[in-house]
Design an enzyme around this catalytic site. Structure first.
Site, mmCIF file in Angstrom:
data_model
loop_
_atom_site.group_PDB
_atom_site.id
_atom_site.type_symbol
_atom_site.label_atom_id
_atom_site.label_comp_id
_atom_site.label_asym_id
_atom_site.label_seq_id
_atom_site.Cartn_x
_atom_site.Cartn_y
_atom_site.Cartn_z
ATOM 1 N N HIS A 1 0.827 -1.206 0.000
ATOM 2 C CA HIS A 1 0.000 0.000 0.000
ATOM 3 C C HIS A 1 0.866 1.264 0.000
ATOM 4 O O HIS A 1 1.605 1.512 0.954
ATOM 5 C CB HIS A 1 -0.882 -0.047 1.266
ATOM 6 C CG HIS A 1 -1.806 1.105 1.418
ATOM 7 N ND1 HIS A 1 -1.758 1.959 2.509
ATOM 8 C CD2 HIS A 1 -2.818 1.544 0.632
ATOM 9 C CE1 HIS A 1 -2.697 2.860 2.386
ATOM 10 N NE2 HIS A 1 -3.358 2.647 1.269
ATOM 11 N N ARG A 2 0.799 2.021 -1.065
ATOM 12 C CA ARG A 2 1.699 3.169 -1.302
ATOM 13 C C ARG A 2 3.155 2.684 -1.292
ATOM 14 O O ARG A 2 4.068 3.400 -0.882
ATOM 15 C CB ARG A 2 1.497 4.278 -0.258
ATOM 16 C CG ARG A 2 0.042 4.637 0.017
ATOM 17 C CD ARG A 2 -0.113 5.755 1.038
ATOM 18 N NE ARG A 2 -1.474 5.845 1.548
ATOM 19 C CZ ARG A 2 -1.881 6.595 2.533
ATOM 20 N NH1 ARG A 2 -1.027 7.404 3.141
ATOM 21 N NH2 ARG A 2 -3.136 6.609 2.934
ATOM 22 N N GLU B 1 0.064 -0.605 -4.679
ATOM 23 C CA GLU B 1 -1.053 0.350 -4.730
ATOM 24 C C GLU B 1 -0.469 1.749 -4.742
ATOM 25 O O GLU B 1 0.464 2.044 -3.970
ATOM 26 C CB GLU B 1 -1.951 0.178 -3.500
ATOM 27 C CG GLU B 1 -3.261 0.948 -3.561
ATOM 28 C CD GLU B 1 -3.248 2.324 -2.918
ATOM 29 O OE1 GLU B 1 -4.245 3.039 -3.020
ATOM 30 O OE2 GLU B 1 -2.208 2.709 -2.306
ATOM 31 N N ASP C 1 -1.549 6.193 -5.596
ATOM 32 C CA ASP C 1 -2.599 7.211 -5.741
ATOM 33 C C ASP C 1 -2.166 8.189 -6.827
ATOM 34 O O ASP C 1 -0.999 8.594 -6.859
ATOM 35 C CB ASP C 1 -2.766 7.958 -4.420
ATOM 36 C CG ASP C 1 -3.047 7.001 -3.282
ATOM 37 O OD1 ASP C 1 -4.171 6.503 -3.208
ATOM 38 O OD2 ASP C 1 -2.123 6.724 -2.480
ATOM 39 N N HIS D 1 -0.387 10.765 -2.426
ATOM 40 C CA HIS D 1 -1.691 10.471 -1.809
ATOM 41 C C HIS D 1 -2.583 11.704 -1.694
ATOM 42 O O HIS D 1 -3.744 11.685 -2.095
ATOM 43 C CB HIS D 1 -1.504 9.850 -0.421
ATOM 44 C CG HIS D 1 -2.797 9.472 0.224
ATOM 45 N ND1 HIS D 1 -3.524 10.338 1.020
ATOM 46 C CD2 HIS D 1 -3.539 8.345 0.136
ATOM 47 C CE1 HIS D 1 -4.641 9.749 1.400
ATOM 48 N NE2 HIS D 1 -4.678 8.536 0.889
ATOM 49 N N GLU E 1 -5.128 4.077 -7.869
ATOM 50 C CA GLU E 1 -6.305 4.749 -7.308
ATOM 51 C C GLU E 1 -6.388 6.153 -7.877
ATOM 52 O O GLU E 1 -5.469 6.959 -7.727
ATOM 53 C CB GLU E 1 -6.250 4.799 -5.775
ATOM 54 C CG GLU E 1 -7.524 5.442 -5.245
ATOM 55 C CD GLU E 1 -7.539 5.748 -3.759
ATOM 56 O OE1 GLU E 1 -6.759 5.164 -2.982
ATOM 57 O OE2 GLU E 1 -8.357 6.614 -3.387
ATOM 58 N N LYS F 1 -7.497 9.631 -7.494
ATOM 59 C CA LYS F 1 -7.887 10.459 -6.345
ATOM 60 C C LYS F 1 -8.779 11.609 -6.814
ATOM 61 O O LYS F 1 -8.353 12.759 -6.891
ATOM 62 C CB LYS F 1 -6.632 10.988 -5.644
ATOM 63 C CG LYS F 1 -6.013 9.980 -4.686
ATOM 64 C CD LYS F 1 -6.849 9.813 -3.434
ATOM 65 C CE LYS F 1 -6.221 8.853 -2.432
ATOM 66 N NZ LYS F 1 -7.209 8.222 -1.544
ATOM 67 N N ASP G 1 0.543 -1.829 4.608
ATOM 68 C CA ASP G 1 1.780 -1.036 4.687
ATOM 69 C C ASP G 1 2.970 -1.940 5.019
ATOM 70 O O ASP G 1 4.113 -1.496 5.020
ATOM 71 C CB ASP G 1 1.650 0.034 5.780
ATOM 72 C CG ASP G 1 0.469 0.965 5.545
ATOM 73 O OD1 ASP G 1 0.094 1.178 4.370
ATOM 74 O OD2 ASP G 1 -0.094 1.493 6.541
HETATM 75 O O1 G3P Z 1 -6.822 1.665 -2.178
HETATM 76 C C1 G3P Z 1 -6.902 1.383 -0.813
HETATM 77 C C2 G3P Z 1 -6.558 2.557 0.046
HETATM 78 O O2 G3P Z 1 -5.370 3.124 -0.449
HETATM 79 C C3 G3P Z 1 -7.622 3.607 0.112
HETATM 80 O O3 G3P Z 1 -7.388 4.589 1.086
HETATM 81 O O4 G3P Z 1 -6.678 6.794 1.904
HETATM 82 O O5 G3P Z 1 -5.011 4.968 1.747
HETATM 83 O O6 G3P Z 1 -5.900 6.044 -0.316
HETATM 84 P P1 G3P Z 1 -6.201 5.641 1.090
HETATM 85 CA CA CA Z 2 -4.910 4.785 -1.990
#
Ligand code: G3P
Ligand code: CA
Length: 240
Positions: A6-7, A33, A35, A48, A108, A110, A228
């Site tokens: 995640h990120r 993942e 953004d 993000h 993702e 945004k 994470d």
């Molecule tokens: O895509 C899952 C998650 O990344 C969504 O929330 O705020 O971390 O972008 P956020």
């Molecule tokens: Ca995200």
């Protein structure tokens, strides 16, 4: 199961940077993942927040700055501030990285706070130019963005993100015509996963950093987990 870093490996490295994405792959994640936002000069960049200030040593909105201006900002994390690979990446750089691997990339969009005109088409065109459609999942909290993506190119995998309950979400997803739902961990139950699996709707859950939940979700047969700690999730996947 897809272990989405995640990120990137964002517990250990500055989120959404080339360093954290490369480290995510090194730890054995089979997914990443990121953004995506759009700059003043219409370049797609990976970060993000709409505002750069939390993660970079600067101020202002992505939409108000050019790529060249954005690239000047050092990351806020002191251990990485002089690392050139911890500046804001473009989506194109990330696609070039992913192209060398088999990892699945969740992009993702945004668009829930600011809607960047034409971002859906821009992302899809860039991915298609790189021939990477099969390695991509497009997601957004703004379901209208996903609707637009599906209209532009219905062959992409798409996921509907949500952080508040949606009544009858599996039915909603089927009627919407998406492949996946991406719920907040707090909104997930074993029953939901079972119902989604029966209806061929994939469930990818965010953000799961606890080994207890990781084990529960793997046992419930989820399609993917955003974490994470991709190293930890990998360890748990390999316990079996
Ligand atoms: O895509 C899952 C998650 O990344 C969504 O929330 O705020 O971390 O972008 P956020
Ligand atoms: Ca995200």
């Amino acid at each position: 199961m897809i272990n989405f870093a995640h990120r990137g490996a964002s517990n250990y490295y500055p989120e959404n940077t080339m360093v954290s994405l490369k480290e995510g792959i090194k730890t054995g994640a089979n997914g990443l993942e990121i953004d995506v936002h759009k700059t003043k000069d219409n370049k797609l960049v990976v970060i993000h927040d709409e505002d750069i200030q939390r993660t970079f040593k600067g101020k202002g909105l992505v939409k108000d700055m050019t790529l060249e201006e954005l690239r000047r900002f050092k990351c806020r994390n002191k251990n990485f501030e002089n690392n050139i690979e911890c500046r804001i990446p473009t989506l194109e750089e990330v696609l070039d990285l992913v192209k060398e691997t088999n990892v699945i990339l969740n992009i993702e969009l945004k668009t829930d706070k600011i809607h960047y005109e034409g971002i859906e088409r821009d992302v899809i065109e860039l991915v298609n130019r790189h021939g990477l459609k099969k390695q991509i999942v497009l997601s957004s909290f703004n379901h209208e963005s996903i609707r637009i993506c599906r209209e532009i190119d219905g062959e992409f995998e798409t996921g509907l993100l949500y952080s508040k309950p949606i009544e009858n979400v599996v039915q909603y997803a089927k009627e919407f015509g998406t492949n996946a739902i991406h719920p907040d961990l707090r909104l997930v139950s074993e029953e939901l996963i079972e119902e989604a699996n029966k209806n061929n709707i994939k469930v990818n859950i965010y953000t799961v950093n606890s080994p207890i939940y990781m084990r529960k979700l793997i046992a419930a047969d989820v399609n993917g987990i955003f974490t994470d700690y991709p190293d930890l999730l990998n360890e748990i996947i390999n316990e079996k």
